[in-house]
Write a protein that holds these residues in place. Sequence first.
Motif, PDB file in Angstrom:
ATOM      1  N   LYS A 123      21.091 -44.590  58.903  1.00  0.00           N
ATOM      2  CA  LYS A 123      20.718 -44.151  57.556  1.00  0.00           C
ATOM      3  C   LYS A 123      21.955 -43.852  56.719  1.00  0.00           C
ATOM      4  N   ILE A 124      22.950 -43.232  57.336  1.00  0.00           N
ATOM      5  CA  ILE A 124      24.211 -42.988  56.633  1.00  0.00           C
ATOM      6  C   ILE A 124      24.848 -44.312  56.229  1.00  0.00           C
ATOM      7  N   ALA A 125      24.810 -45.289  57.129  1.00  0.00           N
ATOM      8  CA  ALA A 125      25.355 -46.609  56.802  1.00  0.00           C
ATOM      9  C   ALA A 125      24.608 -47.237  55.626  1.00  0.00           C
ATOM     10  N   LEU A 126      23.281 -47.062  55.584  1.00  0.00           N
ATOM     11  CA  LEU A 126      22.504 -47.631  54.484  1.00  0.00           C
ATOM     12  C   LEU A 126      22.870 -46.986  53.150  1.00  0.00           C
ATOM     13  N   VAL A 127      23.026 -45.675  53.133  1.00  0.00           N
ATOM     14  CA  VAL A 127      23.423 -44.996  51.890  1.00  0.00           C
ATOM     15  C   VAL A 127      24.776 -45.521  51.424  1.00  0.00           C
ATOM     16  N   HIS A 128      25.712 -45.681  52.346  1.00  0.00           N
ATOM     17  CA  HIS A 128      27.033 -46.197  51.973  1.00  0.00           C
ATOM     18  C   HIS A 128      26.942 -47.644  51.505  1.00  0.00           C
ATOM     19  N   LEU A 129      26.079 -48.441  52.119  1.00  0.00           N
ATOM     20  CA  LEU A 129      25.901 -49.816  51.650  1.00  0.00           C
ATOM     21  C   LEU A 129      25.395 -49.832  50.218  1.00  0.00           C
ATOM     22  N   VAL A 130      24.334 -49.078  49.941  1.00  0.00           N
ATOM     23  CA  VAL A 130      23.760 -49.067  48.592  1.00  0.00           C
ATOM     24  C   VAL A 130      24.788 -48.589  47.579  1.00  0.00           C
ATOM     25  N   ALA A 131      25.553 -47.552  47.916  1.00  0.00           N
ATOM     26  CA  ALA A 131      26.584 -47.064  46.999  1.00  0.00           C
ATOM     27  C   ALA A 131      27.585 -48.156  46.661  1.00  0.00           C
ATOM     28  N   ARG A 132      28.025 -48.877  47.661  1.00  0.00           N
ATOM     29  CA  ARG A 132      29.008 -49.933  47.440  1.00  0.00           C
ATOM     30  C   ARG A 132      28.414 -51.106  46.656  1.00  0.00           C
ATOM     31  N   LEU A 133      27.172 -51.450  46.948  1.00  0.00           N
ATOM     32  CA  LEU A 133      26.525 -52.528  46.203  1.00  0.00           C
ATOM     33  C   LEU A 133      26.382 -52.165  44.732  1.00  0.00           C
ATOM     34  N   LYS A 134      25.950 -50.946  44.469  1.00  0.00           N
ATOM     35  CA  LYS A 134      25.753 -50.541  43.081  1.00  0.00           C
ATOM     36  C   LYS A 134      27.078 -50.442  42.332  1.00  0.00           C
ATOM     37  N   ARG A 135      28.090 -49.904  42.995  1.00  0.00           N
ATOM     38  CA  ARG A 135      29.398 -49.784  42.349  1.00  0.00           C
ATOM     39  C   ARG A 135      30.001 -51.156  42.078  1.00  0.00           C
ATOM     40  N   GLY A 136      29.703 -52.129  42.947  1.00  0.00           N
ATOM     41  CA  GLY A 136      30.292 -53.451  42.784  1.00  0.00           C
ATOM     42  C   GLY A 136      29.500 -54.410  41.917  1.00  0.00           C
ATOM     43  N   GLY A 137      28.282 -54.049  41.530  1.00  0.00           N
ATOM     44  CA  GLY A 137      27.518 -54.904  40.627  1.00  0.00           C
ATOM     45  C   GLY A 137      26.503 -55.822  41.278  1.00  0.00           C
ATOM     46  N   TRP A 138      26.143 -55.564  42.539  1.00  0.00           N
ATOM     47  CA  TRP A 138      25.039 -56.317  43.138  1.00  0.00           C
ATOM     48  C   TRP A 138      23.726 -55.913  42.469  1.00  0.00           C
ATOM     49  N   ARG A 139      22.737 -56.796  42.502  1.00  0.00           N
ATOM     50  CA  ARG A 139      21.466 -56.502  41.849  1.00  0.00           C
ATOM     51  C   ARG A 139      20.262 -56.546  42.780  1.00  0.00           C
ATOM     52  N   LEU A 140      20.426 -57.120  43.975  1.00  0.00           N
ATOM     53  CA  LEU A 140      19.270 -57.339  44.845  1.00  0.00           C
ATOM     54  C   LEU A 140      19.631 -56.957  46.273  1.00  0.00           C
ATOM     55  N   LEU A 141      18.813 -56.089  46.882  1.00  0.00           N
ATOM     56  CA  LEU A 141      18.959 -55.737  48.293  1.00  0.00           C
ATOM     57  C   LEU A 141      17.676 -56.147  49.014  1.00  0.00           C
ATOM     58  N   ASP A 142      17.774 -57.232  49.749  1.00  0.00           N
ATOM     59  CA  ASP A 142      16.647 -57.831  50.471  1.00  0.00           C
ATOM     60  C   ASP A 142      16.581 -57.217  51.869  1.00  0.00           C
ATOM     61  N   THR A 143      15.410 -56.686  52.237  1.00  0.00           N
ATOM     62  CA  THR A 143      15.233 -56.136  53.581  1.00  0.00           C
ATOM     63  C   THR A 143      14.304 -57.002  54.428  1.00  0.00           C
ATOM     64  N   GLN A 144      13.914 -58.148  53.922  1.00  0.00           N
ATOM     65  CA  GLN A 144      13.027 -59.100  54.584  1.00  0.00           C
ATOM     66  C   GLN A 144      11.593 -58.581  54.659  1.00  0.00           C
ATOM     67  N   PHE A 145      11.394 -57.493  55.388  1.00  0.00           N
ATOM     68  CA  PHE A 145      10.059 -56.932  55.543  1.00  0.00           C
ATOM     69  C   PHE A 145      10.076 -55.455  55.155  1.00  0.00           C
ATOM     70  N   LEU A 146       8.913 -54.926  54.801  1.00  0.00           N
ATOM     71  CA  LEU A 146       8.772 -53.500  54.512  1.00  0.00           C
ATOM     72  C   LEU A 146       8.364 -52.792  55.798  1.00  0.00           C
ATOM     73  N   THR A 147       9.116 -51.768  56.161  1.00  0.00           N
ATOM     74  CA  THR A 147       8.789 -50.957  57.327  1.00  0.00           C
ATOM     75  C   THR A 147       8.650 -49.504  56.896  1.00  0.00           C
ATOM     76  N   GLY A 148       8.018 -48.706  57.744  1.00  0.00           N
ATOM     77  CA  GLY A 148       7.919 -47.291  57.452  1.00  0.00           C
ATOM     78  C   GLY A 148       9.286 -46.638  57.348  1.00  0.00           C
ATOM     79  N   HIS A 149      10.208 -47.086  58.179  1.00  0.00           N
ATOM     80  CA  HIS A 149      11.570 -46.554  58.145  1.00  0.00           C
ATOM     81  C   HIS A 149      12.211 -46.798  56.785  1.00  0.00           C
ATOM     82  N   LEU A 150      12.022 -48.003  56.226  1.00  0.00           N
ATOM     83  CA  LEU A 150      12.657 -48.345  54.954  1.00  0.00           C
ATOM     84  C   LEU A 150      11.915 -47.776  53.753  1.00  0.00           C
ATOM     85  N   SER A 151      10.623 -47.533  53.895  1.00  0.00           N
ATOM     86  CA  SER A 151       9.845 -47.052  52.750  1.00  0.00           C
ATOM     87  C   SER A 151      10.327 -45.687  52.274  1.00  0.00           C
ATOM     88  N   GLN A 152      10.912 -44.874  53.160  1.00  0.00           N
ATOM     89  CA  GLN A 152      11.407 -43.554  52.748  1.00  0.00           C
ATOM     90  C   GLN A 152      12.578 -43.666  51.773  1.00  0.00           C
TER      91      GLN A 152
END
Length: 201
Positions: A123-152
Motif C-alpha cells: 500500500k505504501i508503494a501504491l501511494v508512492h506510485l500515484v504521487a510520482r505519476l501525478k507529479r510527472g503528468g500521467w493521466r491513467l492508472l490501469d489496474t486491470q480488474f477491480l478488487t476489494g483491496h483496490l476499491s479502498q
Amino acid sequence: MGEARDDPRIFLVEPEQRGLIPLDRFHVPTRLKRTVRTTALEVRVDTAFDAVLDACAASGPGRDDSWINAPIRRLYVELNARGHAHSIECWRDETLVGGLYGVTLGGAFFGESMFSRERDASKIALVHLVARLKRGGWRLLDTQFLTGHLSQFGAVETPQAAYLKLLRAARLLRPNTRSLFDPMTGSEALFYALQPTIQAS
C-alpha cells in the motif's frame, strides 16, 4: 497472462469492465496516511525489478500458482531494461519487504502486480506510485480488474469502450519520467497523491 507458472503459453485478456484508479480521486485511508508519513521503510525505484517480479509470482497464502510464467517474466525484464517497466520497492534496511511493478506507455501506467512481506508495504508503494505519476503528468492508472483491496483507494470499473477512449488520449502524452525516480518522503508522497488535479513538473 499465463495459465499457470509452469505453462509456457501466453494469452490475452480483455475484460468488459476495466479496473482503473482515477488519479484525480485517489483515496488514502486515515490509518494508512499515518503509516505512509511515519514509516521507517525506504522507497526505491527500479533497484530490484527482477526481485519484485519474482516476489509477485511467488506462492503465498491463498495463492498457490501465478499467471507470471517464464515467457512473461522474460518480457517484463526486457521492458524494464528498455525503460518501459518499473518497480516501486519498499525496503527495511537492505531487505525487500514489499512493492509493485507495472508498464508505462505514454501517459498510461499499467499496474501489473504487487506483494507485501510486511503489513502495508504494498500500500505504501501504491501511494508512492500515484504521487510520482501525478507529479510527472500521467493521466491513467490501469489496474486491470477491480478488487476489494483496490476499491479502498477509489478504484472503479470502466466499460471497455470508455476505457479505450481514455487510453487513446493518455498514449499521446509525454510525462516526465524523471519524476518516477526523484526521492520523495512519505509526507511529500501524500501531498502529491492527494492533489485533486494532476500536476506535472
